[in-house]
Design an enzyme around this catalytic site. Structure first.
Site, short mmCIF file in Angstrom:
data_model
loop_
_atom_site.label_atom_id
_atom_site.label_comp_id
_atom_site.label_asym_id
_atom_site.label_seq_id
_atom_site.Cartn_x
_atom_site.Cartn_y
_atom_site.Cartn_z
N ASP A 80 14.81 71.74 96.62
CA ASP A 80 15.69 71.78 97.78
C ASP A 80 15.28 72.91 98.71
O ASP A 80 14.65 73.88 98.28
CB ASP A 80 17.14 72.02 97.35
CG ASP A 80 17.67 70.92 96.45
OD1 ASP A 80 17.10 69.82 96.43
OD2 ASP A 80 18.68 71.18 95.77
N LYS A 81 15.67 72.82 99.95
CA LYS A 81 15.31 73.81 100.96
C LYS A 81 15.69 75.23 100.54
O LYS A 81 14.93 76.17 100.75
CB LYS A 81 15.97 73.47 102.30
CG LYS A 81 15.59 74.37 103.43
CD LYS A 81 16.21 73.92 104.74
CE LYS A 81 15.82 74.82 105.88
NZ LYS A 81 16.37 74.37 107.16
#
Length: 173
Positions: free
Chosen positions: A39-40
């Site tokens: 995920d970012k």
């Protein structure tokens, strides 16, 4: 091996956001792609390769390659919650996760936060965050520290990348 920093997406290109490939010299990007995704806002171990077979061997749920994470979560992790993870959880969407190993590393009752290690063998979308959500907890920080037996190099600073050594590659044979 890349030590992925927060704020960078696990993609090869994006018109609006910084990608993991932008951390490489432009001359080294051709044909390279991330093995799986983080995920970012998730940090840590991300492999980059130009070998599709290698990537599939590591990320296919059928291969059962363990991915180890460390997380800081809001809430107190109990033995009951650890047991729920080890049995597999039903997410809010109705999806069921495979059993995961959740270990409490450090609990801080006054702050209501727990430091944990979690080992999973699949990689559903936002899986760890969703698993903790299923037990009423929120992930505050998440870092992948290992894929199989390969550990994130502690000397590798966030945003740095290096080639795997022959010994590290042999861990996947």
């Amino acid at each position: 091996m890349l030590n992925k920093p927060a704020g960078v997406i696990s993609a090869t290109t994006d018109p609006q956001q910084q990608t993991v490939l932008s951390l490489l010299p432009e001359s080294a990007r051709k044909g390279i792609f991330p093995v799986g995704r983080l995920d970012k806002d998730t940090t840590g171990l991300l492999l980059l390769t130009n070998d599709g077979h290698f990537a599939h061997q590591l990320m296919s749920p059928k291969k059962h390659v363990a991915k180890t994470y460390r997380a800081l979560v809001a809430g107190t992790v109990t033995t009951q919650i650890c047991s729920q993870f080890s049995a597999g959880l039903t997410l809010r969407t109705g999806e069921v996760t495979r059993p995961a190993q959740l270990t409490l590393l450090k609990g801080n009752v006054p702050t209501g936060k727990s430091s944990v290690q979690i080992v999973i063998v699949e990689g559903k979308y936002h899986q760890i965050k969703r698993m903790f959500g299923a037990v009423g907890m929120k992930v505050l920080q998440l870092q992948r520290c290992a894929i199989g037996q390969l550990q994130l190099d502690p000397q590798l600073k966030a945003g740095q990348v290096r080639a795997l050594t022959p010994a590290e590659l042999a861990l996947f044979k």
